[in-house]
Design a protein around this motif. Structure first.
Motif, PDB file in Angstrom:
ATOM      1  N   ARG A   1      12.015  78.428  70.151  1.00 17.67           N
ATOM      2  CA  ARG A   1      12.556  78.518  71.505  1.00 17.67           C
ATOM      3  C   ARG A   1      14.025  78.094  71.493  1.00 17.67           C
ATOM      4  N   SER A   2      14.773  78.582  72.469  1.00 12.31           N
ATOM      5  CA  SER A   2      16.185  78.237  72.566  1.00 12.31           C
ATOM      6  C   SER A   2      16.389  76.734  72.713  1.00 12.31           C
ATOM      7  N   ALA A   3      15.503  76.084  73.460  1.00 17.17           N
ATOM      8  CA  ALA A   3      15.655  74.648  73.731  1.00 17.17           C
ATOM      9  C   ALA A   3      15.334  73.775  72.522  1.00 17.17           C
ATOM     10  N   ASP A   4      14.688  74.336  71.496  1.00 20.11           N
ATOM     11  CA  ASP A   4      14.280  73.539  70.340  1.00 20.11           C
ATOM     12  C   ASP A   4      15.472  72.864  69.663  1.00 20.11           C
ATOM     13  N   THR A   5      16.591  73.593  69.547  1.00 22.40           N
ATOM     14  CA  THR A   5      17.757  73.021  68.873  1.00 22.40           C
ATOM     15  C   THR A   5      18.327  71.843  69.656  1.00 22.40           C
ATOM     16  N   PHE A   6      18.354  71.969  70.992  1.00 22.60           N
ATOM     17  CA  PHE A   6      18.865  70.874  71.818  1.00 22.60           C
ATOM     18  C   PHE A   6      17.972  69.643  71.703  1.00 22.60           C
TER      19      PHE A   6
ATOM     20  N   VAL B   1      32.171  65.098  67.348  1.00 20.23           N
ATOM     21  CA  VAL B   1      31.217  66.093  67.845  1.00 20.23           C
ATOM     22  C   VAL B   1      31.469  66.369  69.328  1.00 20.23           C
ATOM     23  N   CYS B   2      31.700  65.306  70.098  1.00 15.84           N
ATOM     24  CA  CYS B   2      31.939  65.455  71.529  1.00 15.84           C
ATOM     25  C   CYS B   2      33.178  66.311  71.797  1.00 15.84           C
ATOM     26  N   SER B   3      34.237  66.082  71.033  1.00 15.41           N
ATOM     27  CA  SER B   3      35.465  66.862  71.235  1.00 15.41           C
ATOM     28  C   SER B   3      35.226  68.335  70.986  1.00 15.41           C
ATOM     29  N   ARG B   4      34.361  68.656  70.028  1.00 14.79           N
ATOM     30  CA  ARG B   4      34.058  70.052  69.732  1.00 14.79           C
ATOM     31  C   ARG B   4      33.175  70.667  70.817  1.00 14.79           C
ATOM     32  N   VAL B   5      32.279  69.863  71.385  1.00 15.43           N
ATOM     33  CA  VAL B   5      31.452  70.359  72.487  1.00 15.43           C
ATOM     34  C   VAL B   5      32.336  70.664  73.693  1.00 15.43           C
ATOM     35  N   VAL B   6      33.245  69.753  74.014  1.00 18.12           N
ATOM     36  CA  VAL B   6      34.154  69.970  75.142  1.00 18.12           C
ATOM     37  C   VAL B   6      35.027  71.194  74.880  1.00 18.12           C
TER      38      VAL B   6
ATOM     39  N   GLY C   1      22.658  66.854  70.871  1.00 20.00           N
ATOM     40  CA  GLY C   1      21.800  67.896  71.426  1.00 20.00           C
ATOM     41  C   GLY C   1      22.605  69.110  71.831  1.00 20.00           C
ATOM     42  N   ALA C   2      23.761  68.865  72.480  1.00 22.93           N
ATOM     43  CA  ALA C   2      24.605  69.964  72.949  1.00 22.93           C
ATOM     44  C   ALA C   2      25.195  70.764  71.796  1.00 22.93           C
ATOM     45  N   VAL C   3      25.711  70.074  70.779  1.00 19.80           N
ATOM     46  CA  VAL C   3      26.391  70.796  69.705  1.00 19.80           C
ATOM     47  C   VAL C   3      25.405  71.605  68.871  1.00 19.80           C
ATOM     48  N   MET C   4      24.174  71.110  68.699  1.00 23.85           N
ATOM     49  CA  MET C   4      23.190  71.870  67.929  1.00 23.85           C
ATOM     50  C   MET C   4      22.746  73.110  68.712  1.00 23.85           C
ATOM     51  N   TRP C   5      22.615  72.986  70.030  1.00 21.29           N
ATOM     52  CA  TRP C   5      22.264  74.151  70.839  1.00 21.29           C
ATOM     53  C   TRP C   5      23.397  75.176  70.824  1.00 21.29           C
ATOM     54  N   LEU C   6      24.644  74.702  70.955  1.00 23.91           N
ATOM     55  CA  LEU C   6      25.789  75.605  70.934  1.00 23.91           C
ATOM     56  C   LEU C   6      25.881  76.347  69.601  1.00 23.91           C
ATOM     57  N   PHE C   7      25.668  75.627  68.511  1.00 26.55           N
ATOM     58  CA  PHE C   7      25.763  76.238  67.182  1.00 26.55           C
ATOM     59  C   PHE C   7      24.735  77.355  67.027  1.00 26.55           C
ATOM     60  N   ASN C   8      23.548  77.132  67.555  1.00 27.28           N
ATOM     61  CA  ASN C   8      22.475  78.113  67.394  1.00 27.28           C
ATOM     62  C   ASN C   8      22.567  79.258  68.402  1.00 27.28           C
ATOM     63  N   GLU C   9      23.006  78.952  69.621  1.00 29.53           N
ATOM     64  CA  GLU C   9      22.963  79.946  70.689  1.00 29.53           C
ATOM     65  C   GLU C   9      24.325  80.553  71.028  1.00 29.53           C
ATOM     66  N   ARG C  10      25.408  79.798  70.880  1.00 27.64           N
ATOM     67  CA  ARG C  10      26.749  80.278  71.219  1.00 27.64           C
ATOM     68  C   ARG C  10      27.739  79.867  70.130  1.00 27.64           C
TER      69      ARG C  10
END
Length: 208
Positions: free
Chosen positions: A91-96, A121-126, A166-175
């Motif tokens: 599922r998409s949410a699994d990475t987060f 990591v935070c700077s890359r998410v932003v 959680g955010a960066v792993m979801w971004l890497f997988n989905e966006r």
């Protein structure tokens, strides 16, 4: 030896071996990133004799490498558990969720090394929120600096670390297209390259 080669190539063992190689890649990458940084900082700003500085270099390198090894292997293991719980479906949410739990457990302890990693990591998410061509993102960030630095509250830092990972792993997988190139290459090495090997050498000794 042929039995070992067959086991390494067996799809039934792939996800489990990927956890092992993920730990390997995390450790190697942590050493490559932290050792030169710690060495330069010790030369330029270190205090005490060289024996003391060397201990500081080794301690920081060890912590960075082990924490990355722990996070990558834990992240992959959590993805595997969720996949099994959901009948083999991802599922998409699994990475987060995996990144959230891994970030809290591994990087939630506030110390100098963890703080540097989480802020990176935070700077890359932003930065991923900056609009890209053809994407619906809008820039939304604020800047401010206190006149007198105060360390983050450990409790809130743990939550902050969890959300960042959680955010960066979801971004890497989905966006993935929104991730800064250097960060994307690092994450590819840690999380995707560790899914591939041809033999025992490329499982444990060489990445490819």
């Amino acid at each position: 030896m042929s039995a070992l080669v067959q086991a390494l190539a067996n799809p039934a063992y792939h996800d489990y071996l990927a956890v092992l190689k993920g730990a390997r890649n995390g450790f190697v990458y942590g050493v490559k990133v932290r050792f030169p940084h710690a060495l330069i900082m010790a030369i330029l700003f270190g205090r005490g004799d060289w024996k003391t500085r060397l201990r500081t270099i080794v301690r920081a390198t060890k912590q960075h490498a082990l924490n990355l090894a722990k996070f990558v292997s834990l992240y992959k293991a959590l993805l595997l558990v969720q996949k099994k719980v959901n009948g083999g479906k991802e599922r998409s949410a699994d990475t987060f969720i995996a990144g959230l739990l891994g970030g809290y457990l591994v990087f939630g302890d506030r110390n100098a090394v963890n703080e540097q990693i989480v802020l990176y990591v935070c700077s890359r998410v932003v930065a991923s929120l900056i609009p890209r061509a053809g994407t619906p993102y809008a820039m939304s960030s604020t800047a401010g600096a206190p006149t007198r630095p105060v360390p983050p509250d450990p409790k809130y830092f743990s939550v902050f670390a969890a959300l960042c990972w959680g955010a960066v792993m979801w971004l890497f997988n989905e966006r993935g297209e929104t991730i800064q190139p250097g960060m994307f290459n690092s994450m590819t090495y840690l999380y995707r390259d560790s899914d591939r090997w041809n033999d025992l050498r490329t499982l444990l000794w060489h990445n490819k």
